[in-house]
Motif scaffolding. Structure first.
Motif, PDB file in Angstrom:
ATOM      1  N   THR A  30       0.833  -1.201   0.000  1.00  0.00           N
ATOM      2  CA  THR A  30       0.000   0.000   0.000  1.00  0.00           C
ATOM      3  C   THR A  30       0.869   1.253   0.000  1.00  0.00           C
ATOM      4  N   GLN A  31       1.938   1.248   0.798  1.00  0.00           N
ATOM      5  CA  GLN A  31       2.861   2.395   0.833  1.00  0.00           C
ATOM      6  C   GLN A  31       3.498   2.619  -0.534  1.00  0.00           C
ATOM      7  N   ALA A  32       3.670   1.557  -1.294  1.00  0.00           N
ATOM      8  CA  ALA A  32       4.282   1.668  -2.624  1.00  0.00           C
ATOM      9  C   ALA A  32       3.256   2.006  -3.706  1.00  0.00           C
ATOM     10  N   GLY A  33       1.993   2.154  -3.326  1.00  0.00           N
ATOM     11  CA  GLY A  33       0.972   2.591  -4.284  1.00  0.00           C
ATOM     12  C   GLY A  33       0.153   1.494  -4.921  1.00  0.00           C
ATOM     13  N   TYR A  34       0.270   0.272  -4.431  1.00  0.00           N
ATOM     14  CA  TYR A  34      -0.505  -0.838  -4.997  1.00  0.00           C
ATOM     15  C   TYR A  34      -1.819  -1.022  -4.248  1.00  0.00           C
ATOM     16  N   GLN A  35      -2.812  -1.541  -4.943  1.00  0.00           N
ATOM     17  CA  GLN A  35      -4.045  -1.972  -4.297  1.00  0.00           C
ATOM     18  C   GLN A  35      -3.788  -3.398  -3.802  1.00  0.00           C
TER      19      GLN A  35
END
Length: 131
Positions: A30-35
């Motif tokens: 999530t921190q890396a921008g993934y769902q």
């Protein structure tokens, strides 16, 4: 708490019976921008995969009810998800486990506990191959 919708990147599914592993992976991704879609075991994952169409699946090997090898094989037998990369997760780093994972169609093997860097490197490697 099965999905994180605030992210806009590709959807990653994490299947593991350990709440700690699921939560760690969810935070890193999530921190890396993934769902992120979380599943507690193979049956839970198979029930969710059609709704979320993950770009990549991380799958623990040792799980109750339906183990990771069986789960991976079922995902790979599906015409819809045959091309979806599945990365096996295990606390064991044995040649036999890696070979068995490859036999059921896994794309790679990640040893637990994994670091944020190794998890994200696996995501980048296997989602880039789909693009």
């Amino acid at each position: 708490m099965t999905t994180s919708q605030q992210a806009s990147g590709p959807t990653i599914m994490v299947i593991d019976d350990s709440n700690t592993i699921r939560r760690s992976a969810e935070i890193f991704l999530t921190q890396a921008g993934y769902q992120v879609v979380l599943a507690e075991d193979g049956f839970d994952a198979l029930a969710k995969i059609n709704d979320h169409h993950p770009a990549l699946v991380f799958c623990d090997i040792l799980m109750p009810r339906l183990d990771g090898y069986q789960t991976c094989a079922l995902i790979k037998k599906s015409a819809r998800f045959h091309a979806t990369p599945v990365v096996m997760l295990s606390s064991k780093d044995g040649l036999f486990d890696r070979a068995r994972g490859a036999m059921v169609g896994s794309s790679a093997y990640l040893t637990k506990p994994f670091s944020k860097d190794t998890l994200l490197a696996a995501v980048r490697e296997h989602t880039a191959q789909q693009a």
